[in-house]
Design a protein around this motif. Sequence first.
Motif, PDB file in Angstrom:
ATOM      1  N   ARG A  53     121.000 -26.364  29.290  1.00  0.00           N
ATOM      2  CA  ARG A  53     119.861 -25.998  30.114  1.00  0.00           C
ATOM      3  C   ARG A  53     120.142 -26.226  31.597  1.00  0.00           C
ATOM      4  O   ARG A  53     119.774 -25.393  32.435  1.00  0.00           O
ATOM      5  CB  ARG A  53     118.628 -26.811  29.669  1.00  0.00           C
ATOM      6  CG  ARG A  53     117.334 -26.309  30.275  1.00  0.00           C
ATOM      7  CD  ARG A  53     116.164 -27.175  29.834  1.00  0.00           C
ATOM      8  NE  ARG A  53     114.891 -26.583  30.197  1.00  0.00           N
ATOM      9  CZ  ARG A  53     114.362 -26.629  31.429  1.00  0.00           C
ATOM     10  NH1 ARG A  53     114.998 -27.272  32.381  1.00  0.00           N
ATOM     11  NH2 ARG A  53     113.219 -26.036  31.679  1.00  0.00           N
ATOM     12  N   ALA A  54     120.797 -27.332  31.916  1.00  0.00           N
ATOM     13  CA  ALA A  54     121.048 -27.658  33.326  1.00  0.00           C
ATOM     14  C   ALA A  54     121.892 -26.572  34.000  1.00  0.00           C
ATOM     15  O   ALA A  54     121.655 -26.220  35.161  1.00  0.00           O
ATOM     16  CB  ALA A  54     121.738 -29.016  33.438  1.00  0.00           C
ATOM     17  N   ARG A  55     122.861 -26.040  33.269  1.00  0.00           N
ATOM     18  CA  ARG A  55     123.722 -24.998  33.839  1.00  0.00           C
ATOM     19  C   ARG A  55     122.909 -23.725  34.104  1.00  0.00           C
ATOM     20  O   ARG A  55     123.107 -23.056  35.108  1.00  0.00           O
ATOM     21  CB  ARG A  55     124.882 -24.704  32.869  1.00  0.00           C
ATOM     22  CG  ARG A  55     125.846 -23.658  33.378  1.00  0.00           C
ATOM     23  CD  ARG A  55     126.616 -24.163  34.588  1.00  0.00           C
ATOM     24  NE  ARG A  55     127.326 -23.079  35.257  1.00  0.00           N
ATOM     25  CZ  ARG A  55     126.785 -22.314  36.207  1.00  0.00           C
ATOM     26  NH1 ARG A  55     125.538 -22.508  36.579  1.00  0.00           N
ATOM     27  NH2 ARG A  55     127.496 -21.370  36.778  1.00  0.00           N
ATOM     28  N   THR A  58     120.682 -24.256  37.154  1.00  0.00           N
ATOM     29  CA  THR A  58     121.473 -24.147  38.383  1.00  0.00           C
ATOM     30  C   THR A  58     121.691 -22.685  38.767  1.00  0.00           C
ATOM     31  O   THR A  58     121.545 -22.304  39.937  1.00  0.00           O
ATOM     32  CB  THR A  58     122.829 -24.848  38.197  1.00  0.00           C
ATOM     33  OG1 THR A  58     122.588 -26.231  37.946  1.00  0.00           O
ATOM     34  CG2 THR A  58     123.693 -24.707  39.444  1.00  0.00           C
ATOM     35  N   ALA A  69     110.834 -29.215  37.089  1.00  0.00           N
ATOM     36  CA  ALA A  69     111.370 -30.008  35.975  1.00  0.00           C
ATOM     37  C   ALA A  69     110.421 -29.984  34.773  1.00  0.00           C
ATOM     38  O   ALA A  69     109.228 -29.879  34.942  1.00  0.00           O
ATOM     39  CB  ALA A  69     111.594 -31.440  36.397  1.00  0.00           C
TER      40      ALA A  69
END
Length: 69
Positions: A53-55, A58, A69
Amino acid sequence: MTTLTISVPEIHCEHCKHSIEGALTPLPGVRSAQVDVDARTVTVEVDETHTDRARLVTAIEEEGYDVPA
Ligand SMILES: [Cu+2]
């Protein structure tokens, strides 16, 4: 295969849809990316051994959209 749904409140039109889908689709581990303009969400089918998810967040932020968030 996992389906992630990411809320992006700044999505408002077809341009946003094409920008975000175009940014996510080529990423490793992304099988498909679908923006729902009305719901302001991005639904992404991923192989989580190759991305997370973080990728994805970004990549969306790099297109100029804020992802709460
Ligand atoms: Cu737009």
